[in-house]
Every structure is written in structure tokens, then in C-alpha cells.
Motif scaffolding. Structure first.
Motif, PDB file in Angstrom:
ATOM      1  N   PRO A  59    -113.692  32.575 -93.976  1.00 29.85           N
ATOM      2  CA  PRO A  59    -113.748  32.859 -95.413  1.00 29.85           C
ATOM      3  C   PRO A  59    -113.778  31.622 -96.298  1.00 29.85           C
ATOM      4  O   PRO A  59    -114.144  31.722 -97.471  1.00 29.85           O
ATOM      5  CB  PRO A  59    -112.465  33.677 -95.660  1.00 29.85           C
ATOM      6  N   PHE A  60    -113.407  30.450 -95.778  1.00 30.40           N
ATOM      7  CA  PHE A  60    -113.394  29.224 -96.567  1.00 30.40           C
ATOM      8  C   PHE A  60    -114.554  28.297 -96.207  1.00 30.40           C
ATOM      9  O   PHE A  60    -114.580  27.148 -96.634  1.00 30.40           O
ATOM     10  CB  PHE A  60    -112.058  28.496 -96.408  1.00 30.40           C
ATOM     11  N   ALA A  61    -115.503  28.780 -95.404  1.00 33.28           N
ATOM     12  CA  ALA A  61    -116.702  28.003 -95.092  1.00 33.28           C
ATOM     13  C   ALA A  61    -117.631  28.007 -96.318  1.00 33.28           C
ATOM     14  O   ALA A  61    -117.558  28.910 -97.148  1.00 33.28           O
ATOM     15  CB  ALA A  61    -117.401  28.602 -93.887  1.00 33.28           C
ATOM     16  N   PRO A  62    -118.510  27.002 -96.459  1.00 32.65           N
ATOM     17  CA  PRO A  62    -118.740  25.873 -95.538  1.00 32.65           C
ATOM     18  C   PRO A  62    -117.705  24.775 -95.731  1.00 32.65           C
ATOM     19  O   PRO A  62    -116.979  24.751 -96.725  1.00 32.65           O
ATOM     20  CB  PRO A  62    -120.141  25.393 -95.942  1.00 32.65           C
ATOM     21  N   GLY A  63    -117.678  23.873 -94.758  1.00 31.78           N
ATOM     22  CA  GLY A  63    -116.751  22.763 -94.790  1.00 31.78           C
ATOM     23  C   GLY A  63    -116.653  22.142 -93.415  1.00 31.78           C
ATOM     24  O   GLY A  63    -117.487  22.416 -92.535  1.00 31.78           O
ATOM     25  N   VAL A  64    -115.661  21.301 -93.243  1.00 23.48           N
ATOM     26  CA  VAL A  64    -115.450  20.614 -91.968  1.00 23.48           C
ATOM     27  C   VAL A  64    -113.991  20.781 -91.574  1.00 23.48           C
ATOM     28  O   VAL A  64    -113.087  20.624 -92.405  1.00 23.48           O
ATOM     29  CB  VAL A  64    -115.810  19.114 -92.072  1.00 23.48           C
ATOM     30  N   GLU A  65    -113.762  21.104 -90.319  1.00 25.26           N
ATOM     31  CA  GLU A  65    -112.406  21.282 -89.798  1.00 25.26           C
ATOM     32  C   GLU A  65    -112.044  20.152 -88.845  1.00 25.26           C
ATOM     33  O   GLU A  65    -112.915  19.532 -88.230  1.00 25.26           O
ATOM     34  CB  GLU A  65    -112.268  22.617 -89.058  1.00 25.26           C
ATOM     35  N   ILE A  66    -110.758  19.901 -88.729  1.00 18.58           N
ATOM     36  CA  ILE A  66    -110.235  19.017 -87.700  1.00 18.58           C
ATOM     37  C   ILE A  66    -109.454  19.871 -86.716  1.00 18.58           C
ATOM     38  O   ILE A  66    -108.806  20.855 -87.112  1.00 18.58           O
ATOM     39  CB  ILE A  66    -109.354  17.901 -88.300  1.00 18.58           C
ATOM     40  N   GLY A  67    -109.550  19.546 -85.430  1.00 21.33           N
ATOM     41  CA  GLY A  67    -108.853  20.335 -84.430  1.00 21.33           C
ATOM     42  C   GLY A  67    -108.548  19.527 -83.190  1.00 21.33           C
ATOM     43  O   GLY A  67    -109.073  18.414 -83.001  1.00 21.33           O
ATOM     44  N   TRP A  68    -107.706  20.086 -82.333  1.00 24.12           N
ATOM     45  CA  TRP A  68    -107.287  19.411 -81.103  1.00 24.12           C
ATOM     46  C   TRP A  68    -106.837  20.440 -80.094  1.00 24.12           C
ATOM     47  O   TRP A  68    -106.385  21.530 -80.453  1.00 24.12           O
ATOM     48  CB  TRP A  68    -106.150  18.421 -81.394  1.00 24.12           C
ATOM     49  N   ARG A  69    -106.986  20.086 -78.837  1.00 27.51           N
ATOM     50  CA  ARG A  69    -106.458  20.891 -77.729  1.00 27.51           C
ATOM     51  C   ARG A  69    -106.263  19.951 -76.550  1.00 27.51           C
ATOM     52  O   ARG A  69    -107.236  19.416 -76.021  1.00 27.51           O
ATOM     53  CB  ARG A  69    -107.420  22.023 -77.359  1.00 27.51           C
ATOM     54  N   LEU A  70    -105.018  19.724 -76.174  1.00 29.16           N
ATOM     55  CA  LEU A  70    -104.702  18.779 -75.108  1.00 29.16           C
ATOM     56  C   LEU A  70    -104.065  19.496 -73.925  1.00 29.16           C
ATOM     57  O   LEU A  70    -103.337  20.475 -74.102  1.00 29.16           O
ATOM     58  CB  LEU A  70    -103.748  17.697 -75.610  1.00 29.16           C
ATOM     59  N   ALA A  71    -104.322  18.991 -72.739  1.00 29.30           N
ATOM     60  CA  ALA A  71    -103.701  19.535 -71.535  1.00 29.30           C
ATOM     61  C   ALA A  71    -102.195  19.303 -71.596  1.00 29.30           C
ATOM     62  O   ALA A  71    -101.712  18.281 -72.108  1.00 29.30           O
ATOM     63  CB  ALA A  71    -104.291  18.880 -70.292  1.00 29.30           C
TER      64      ALA A  71
END
Length: 199
Positions: A89-101
Motif C-alpha cells: 500500500p505504500f509503494a512505489p519506493g525502496v525498502e531495506i531488508g535482511w535475513r541472516l542464518a
């Protein structure tokens, strides 16, 4: 414009995905602790996601990079920035994300890599704002967002990709503007400290 970026931090390398990343990535995505606040992924789903992330980096020169810890492990997960999917719902834009073991939690890797990704987004790409989001109950990820100086919106939102009635449907959105990031980064530098405390 392709920036062809590879990002280095004191302990990490944020780079393009390689074929040999897919096996440890599948192991990461099969870990119930890692995926506690995300929808589960099968092995083929994990491979497909890695392929999409690699294609995004090829297209833009930046994205959710594979993260390597030289001398520690060739692949510890992913961290980066990428364009928002249009269904949000807040697009467009750029996100930051992470997923670590899981074996690499608690070392400050997420904060270290995310700060580098913010620097790319604001200084090299010239973004005005970067957002982050997660399931409302994901306090670990929200703590990283807080350390990055991101500000939570007052109202949560329902993630459209999560089925109605699912416990993970409610998400919280965090925002960080370029001017705010510059102020906190310059302030920390003036004080002689690091821009972001390690997680």
C-alpha cells in the motif's frame, strides 16, 4: 542506470549472488527460527527467490545482496535495498531488508550491512526515503530498524501477500528520510562515534 555495486564493510562483503549460495540459502529458509515471522519457503521457492534477487541486482546494480563474511563464512544471508513490490500500500519506493542464518545472529552483522546499504541508497543512488517492514511481533528485526534510526508509522498495515486471518498478516512500517539519516550520521561522526551501534 546500472551501478554495478559491490559493497564492503569492515567485516562483510555485500555482493552478487552465486550458484553456490543457493544451498545455504535453502537451509536458512528452512530454519523455523529464522522464518518465525515470515511465510515458509520450500527448496524450489528458495531457489526462485535467489534467482529473482540476483536478477534485480543485474537490472539495477543494487538490491538484496548476498552477504559474505571473509574468513568466517562464504554466505551468511542477505542484506540490501530493493524496489518495493507494487502490491504494497505504500509503494512505489525502496525498502531495506535482511535475513541472516541463525549461526550468525548476535554479531552485529545485520546492522553493519544495513548501514552500508543505507549509505548506498542515500549517497550513491540519491533516494529521498527508504522504508522497512516486518510482522508486528518481530522484535528482533524491529530492534535493528530502531538502531538504524528508522521511525515506525503509528498504524500497522495488513500485508497483502499474507492470507487474511493469518497471525503474520499485521505488519509495521518504518521510514527513514535522507535528511534525517544525514543528521544522525553527521551527529554521530561529530561525536566521534560509529553511525550505528552494532546489533
Amino acid at each position: 542506470m546500472s551501478l554495478s555495486l559491490e559493497v564492503e564493510t569492515p567485516r562483510l562483503v555485500l555482493r552478487q549472488w552465486r550458484a553456490d549460495d543457493r544451498k545455504p540459502f535453502a537451509v536458512l529458509n528452512a530454519d523455523t527460527r529464522v522464518m518465525e515471522y515470515m511465510l515458509p519457503l520450500t527448496g524450489p521457492d528458495s531457489d526462485a527467490l535467489a534467482g529473482r534477487l540476483a536478477a534485480g541486482i543485474d537490472e539495477h546494480g543494487w538490491g538484496f545482496w548476498a552477504v559474505e563474511a571473509p574468513g568466517v563464512a562464504p554466505f551468511v544471508g542477505f542484506v540490501g535495498i530493493k524496489p518495493l513490490t507494487p502490491l504494497l500500500p505504500f509503494a512505489p519506493g525502496v525498502e531495506i531488508g535482511w535475513r541472516l542464518a541463525l549461526p550468525f545472529w548476535g554479531r552485529g552483522y545485520a546492522s553493519e550491512a544495513a548501514e552500508a546499504a543505507l549509505r548506498v541508497g542515500f549517497e550513491q543512488i540519491g533516494l529521498r526515503e527508504i522504508v522497512a517492514f516486518t510482522a508486528t511481533g518481530n522484535q528482533r528485526s524491529r530492534a535493528v530498524m530502531d538502531r538504524l534510526g528508522m521511525i515506525a508509522d503509528a498504524n500497522p498495515f495488513d500485508h497483502p501477500a499474507v492470507p487474511e486471518g493469518h497471525a503474520l498478516r499485521e505488519h509495521v512500517l518504518y521510514r527513514l528520510g535522507r535528511e534525517q539519516w544525514q543528521r544522525q550520521t553527521n551527529g554521530d561522526a561529530d561525536a566521534g562515534g560509529a553511525p550505528v551501534a552494532a546489533a
